[in-house]
Design a protein around this motif. Structure first.
Motif, PDB file in Angstrom:
ATOM      1  N   PHE A 108       5.722   8.417  -4.537  1.00 59.00           N
ATOM      2  CA  PHE A 108       4.692   7.943  -5.458  1.00 59.00           C
ATOM      3  C   PHE A 108       3.650   9.029  -5.706  1.00 59.00           C
ATOM      4  O   PHE A 108       3.218   9.255  -6.841  1.00 59.00           O
ATOM      5  CB  PHE A 108       4.032   6.692  -4.882  1.00 59.00           C
ATOM      6  N   THR A 109       3.240   9.700  -4.626  1.00 61.65           N
ATOM      7  CA  THR A 109       2.260  10.781  -4.769  1.00 61.65           C
ATOM      8  C   THR A 109       2.815  11.905  -5.630  1.00 61.65           C
ATOM      9  O   THR A 109       2.125  12.447  -6.505  1.00 61.65           O
ATOM     10  CB  THR A 109       1.876  11.323  -3.384  1.00 61.65           C
ATOM     11  N   GLN A 110       4.095  12.271  -5.388  1.00 62.49           N
ATOM     12  CA  GLN A 110       4.703  13.344  -6.171  1.00 62.49           C
ATOM     13  C   GLN A 110       4.831  12.948  -7.639  1.00 62.49           C
ATOM     14  O   GLN A 110       4.549  13.745  -8.534  1.00 62.49           O
ATOM     15  CB  GLN A 110       6.076  13.686  -5.596  1.00 62.49           C
ATOM     16  N   ILE A 111       5.230  11.702  -7.886  1.00 60.72           N
ATOM     17  CA  ILE A 111       5.350  11.237  -9.270  1.00 60.72           C
ATOM     18  C   ILE A 111       3.986  11.244  -9.954  1.00 60.72           C
ATOM     19  O   ILE A 111       3.858  11.646 -11.122  1.00 60.72           O
ATOM     20  CB  ILE A 111       5.979   9.835  -9.296  1.00 60.72           C
ATOM     21  N   ASN A 140       0.841  -1.200   0.000  1.00 61.55           N
ATOM     22  CA  ASN A 140       0.000   0.000   0.000  1.00 61.55           C
ATOM     23  C   ASN A 140       0.869   1.241   0.000  1.00 61.55           C
ATOM     24  O   ASN A 140       1.838   1.327   0.757  1.00 61.55           O
ATOM     25  CB  ASN A 140      -0.910   0.006   1.248  1.00 61.55           C
ATOM     26  N   LEU A 141       0.525   2.197  -0.862  1.00 63.45           N
ATOM     27  CA  LEU A 141       1.270   3.453  -0.945  1.00 63.45           C
ATOM     28  C   LEU A 141       0.406   4.649  -0.561  1.00 63.45           C
ATOM     29  O   LEU A 141       0.789   5.787  -0.790  1.00 63.45           O
ATOM     30  CB  LEU A 141       1.812   3.646  -2.375  1.00 63.45           C
ATOM     31  N   ASP A 142      -0.768   4.386   0.024  1.00 62.21           N
ATOM     32  CA  ASP A 142      -1.643   5.453   0.500  1.00 62.21           C
ATOM     33  C   ASP A 142      -1.498   5.552   2.012  1.00 62.21           C
ATOM     34  O   ASP A 142      -1.776   4.595   2.745  1.00 62.21           O
ATOM     35  CB  ASP A 142      -3.095   5.155   0.124  1.00 62.21           C
ATOM     36  N   LEU A 143      -1.044   6.713   2.507  1.00 65.92           N
ATOM     37  CA  LEU A 143      -0.765   6.862   3.935  1.00 65.92           C
ATOM     38  C   LEU A 143      -2.005   6.626   4.789  1.00 65.92           C
ATOM     39  O   LEU A 143      -1.931   6.044   5.868  1.00 65.92           O
ATOM     40  CB  LEU A 143      -0.191   8.250   4.218  1.00 65.92           C
ATOM     41  N   HIS A 144      -3.160   7.082   4.325  1.00 70.81           N
ATOM     42  CA  HIS A 144      -4.372   6.949   5.130  1.00 70.81           C
ATOM     43  C   HIS A 144      -4.800   5.485   5.257  1.00 70.81           C
ATOM     44  O   HIS A 144      -5.398   5.098   6.268  1.00 70.81           O
ATOM     45  CB  HIS A 144      -5.502   7.776   4.517  1.00 70.81           C
TER      46      HIS A 144
END
Length: 696
Positions: A354-357, A206-210
């Motif tokens: 990942f979010t920045q990309i 998972n790459l979503d912090l929430h």
């Protein structure tokens, strides 16, 4: 009746050998070392006279003798828990592997720290026997008595046999203890590795912090009980912490996600400064007066651990684990959580990257869509209008060079349509499915042109708040059109030459080399060869750009295309204005073909657009009076007409052409682009009378 005879008592030696068997039985029943030592002391009590018995074992880690068991008649003697080998009588027996019997302690000066305590407790004599197995020197057994010469040679012989058995049992007990500790340590290590494995599975999935952080908290709860867990990231620009994730089901809602609080005076600020974990047995608002500390305390948090999320790029923020109970955590919890925090930091860094990309990808896609929409909506190959031989020669050159990757230099006067030729080259090339990117080198200040071409990193210069992609990157595998290339400064020309030759460059503020596949089409209205001779343009760059030159003819050299262009522009602008305009009469067209058009097609386009605006009827009314050639040289100062004089003469000229008619679609007001009332006002102001109009 006489009493029955009583059996004779057993010899002492027989009782003692039976005691050795009892010792063996005792060894088999006791697994714990301390219980075993106390049991052995009780077995010796009926057989050997003593007022004190002690088991002293050697601790290799500290190189000292440790008192493990002490049984004494009356008050226990205050022996220290550890004694150095030099001061220990037990160490002497162990090192020399000899039993020692002291019939009296009086006058004995060796081992004073131990013997002084024994003498003070009334001990008059003692014996010490080494506890040794075939593999290990364990320590010594010490017996003491309040009588002088309490231990005979027979006693010492028995004690030596007993000490040998005891040494074996003690070694076995120690080994069992170490094995149990090893098993416990292995179980703890197994649990830790299992946690790390589970954590890794969570972090990589998972790459979503929430979504990620609640699963992290669930993993940690298996080993460290907690009621609260949060993730806060540091914003270095504003020097604040942003609470990005929170798990606190029992909270009152005072601490919430997206909470922003200052670094100064907060536990997170201490962690950022020291780059180390922080254990708080209670929420200390005096030590940490930041409002967030009070919020956590009021929300029910009593104790907490704050851990840095540190990567090779620095500290991203903090991870916090807290409890509604005071003193809920210890140093072992801190050590375990610190290890987990390093993994979490990597996962958070990956999630942020990942979010920045994703954001950059979306931005790039938007920019490309914008550029492609601009091309589709404003420019097409079909906009190259004309049938003249001069234009056909240019189009033949376009068809020849377009399928190649060669650089093209488009030459020609301002307004001849050089950009349309560049787009035609792109549309006929294998790169037509990719982006066509344009850049006017004259429209951008020299200081910003490098950033526009090659991009820049965040913080590369004042005002560079975000990373920016340059035109070379946007045009990767497409075509880059550099208009007005002759306006590029000499300093930037060398960097452009490298990008053209090596297909690589560095963004401003970066040392990372970017590689691109770009075809460059340049255009200019200046004489680059002359500039090379003057030293204002690099010769190597000129030859790199001038691989395939195309000279676009001015409009005065393709006069037969003017009617087609007029019809094309009239239809284009009338559709845009939702009007129906017919083409102008032949006399007007002849006048247009006779004009020299110093502004070329751009000038013609602007004139026809104004004509469509001014035409109130269905016939295109071209303001031919605007086709006035500029004076060849300025007139003498005394002969310069005023603005009012020029305006008066222009209005008189139009009035004479219309026969004095002011209103109507062909009247002077319509031709001048004025309202009828406005023209009347100007005529009155400038003193124009009807007689002036009829004058020849």
């Amino acid at each position: 009746m006489p009493d029955a005879p009583q059996p004779a008592p057993e010899p002492l030696t027989t009782a003692r050998y039976r005691a050795l068997l009892d010792i063996s039985e005792t060894i088999s029943r006791h697994l714990d070392l301390d219980e075993l030592l106390h049991a052995l002391a009780r077995r010796l009590q009926p057989l050997i006279p003593f007022d004190l018995v002690a088991f002293v074992l050697y601790d290799a880690a500290s190189d000292k003798m440790r008192l493990r068991t002490l049984d004494a008649v009356g008050e226990p003697l205050p022996f220290p828990a550890e004694v150095s080998r030099r001061d220990s009588i037990s160490a002497w027996a162990m090192d020399h592997q000899q039993s020692l019997c002291l019939g009296t302690l009086e006058g004995e000066t060796r081992w004073a720290p131990v013997l002084d305590i024994m003498r003070a407790g009334g001990i008059q004599s003692c014996c010490v026997l080494p506890l040794t197995t075939a593999a290990t020197r364990l320590g010594a057994l010490t017996l003491g008595s309040q009588r002088h010469d309490a231990y005979s040679a027979e006693d010492m012989e028995f004690l030596q046999h007993a000490a040998q058995q005891m040494a074996v049992s003690i070694e076995n007990a120690i080994n069992r203890h170490h094995a149990a500790e090893s098993r416990a340590q292995l179980e703890r290590e197994r649990d830790r590795l299992q946690l790390i494995l589970e954590m890794n599975n969570v972090l990589v999935s998972n790459l979503d912090l929430h979504e990620l952080f609640p699963r992290i908290s669930a993993c940690l709860r298996g080993l460290v009980k907690h009621d609260y867990a949060s993730l806060a990231l540091h914003d270095p620009e504003q020097d604040v912490m942003r609470l990005r994730a929170l798990v606190f089901p029992g909270g009152k809602g005072l601490v919430r996600e997206e909470l922003v609080y200052p670094v100064d005076g907060s536990p997170a600020g201490w962690v950022l400064e020291h780059k180390a974990p922080l254990l708080l047995d209670r929420m200390d608002t005096d030590r940490f007066p930041a409002p967030v500390t009070r919020l956590m305390k009021d929300d029910g948090v009593q104790s907490a651990i704050f851990l840095p999320l540190q990567t090779r790029n620095g500290v991203l923020g903090t991870m916090s684990v807290a409890s509604v109970e005071a003193n809920a955590f210890d140093e072992a919890n801190v050590a375990l959580l610190a290890q987990m925090a390093r993994q979490v930091a990597i996962a958070v860094e990956n999630a942020l990257a990942f979010t920045q990309i994703a954001q950059l990808k979306d931005k790039l896609a938007s920019e490309r869509l914008y550029l492609e929409d601009e091309i589709r909506s404003q420019y097409n190959f079909e906009e190259i209008v004309g049938e003249s031989a001069a234009l056909q020669r240019v189009l033949q050159q376009v068809e020849t060079v377009a399928p190649t990757n060669a650089g093209v230099l488009i030459l020609g006067e301002t307004g001849t349509g050089k950009e349309l030729i560049a787009r035609a080259i792109h549309n006929l090339s294998p790169r037509r499915e990719r982006t066509f990117v344009k850049l006017s080198c004259a429209a951008i200040p020299t200081g910003l042109l490098e950033s526009e071409l090659f991009g820049h990193e965040k913080g590369a210069f004042t005002g560079a708040l975000t990373q920016k992609l340059g035109r070379f990157e946007l045009a990767d595998r497409g075509t880059l059109f550099l208009d007005e290339v002759g306006e590029i400064s000499l300093e930037l020309q060398s960097k452009l030459l490298r990008a053209l030759q090596e297909h690589e460059f560095e963004r401003l503020g970066s040392t990372r080399t970017q590689r691109v596949d770009v075809r460059v089409v340049a255009a200019t209205n200046r004489d680059l060869l002359k500039m090379v001779g003057e030293g204002s343009f690099r010769s190597d760059l000129y030859y790199r750009l001038n691989v395939f030159p195309i000279l676009v003819p001015p409009l005065r050299e393709r006069r037969e295309d003017i009617p087609l262009l007029v019809r094309y522009f009239a239809q284009k602008f009338s559709r845009a204005m939702d009007r129906h305009i017919e083409i102008s009469p032949g006399a007007t067209m002849q006048r247009l073909q006779e004009w020299q058009w110093p502004g070329n097609i751009r000038e013609l386009s602007n004139l026809i657009e104004r004509a469509v605006i001014l035409s109130s009827g269905a016939v295109l009314q071209v303001p031919l009076t605007e086709l006035v050639a500029p004076a060849a040289a300025p007139a003498p100062a005394g002969d310069i007409a005023t603005l009012e004089q020029n305006e008066r003469e222009h209005i008189l000229k139009v009035l004479r052409e219309t026969g004095g008619v002011i209103a109507g679609p062909n009247g002077a007001a319509a031709r001048l682009g004025l309202k009828r009332t406005t023209l009347h006002f100007k005529m009155k102001k400038l003193g124009i009378r009807r007689e002036d109009v009829t004058e020849s």
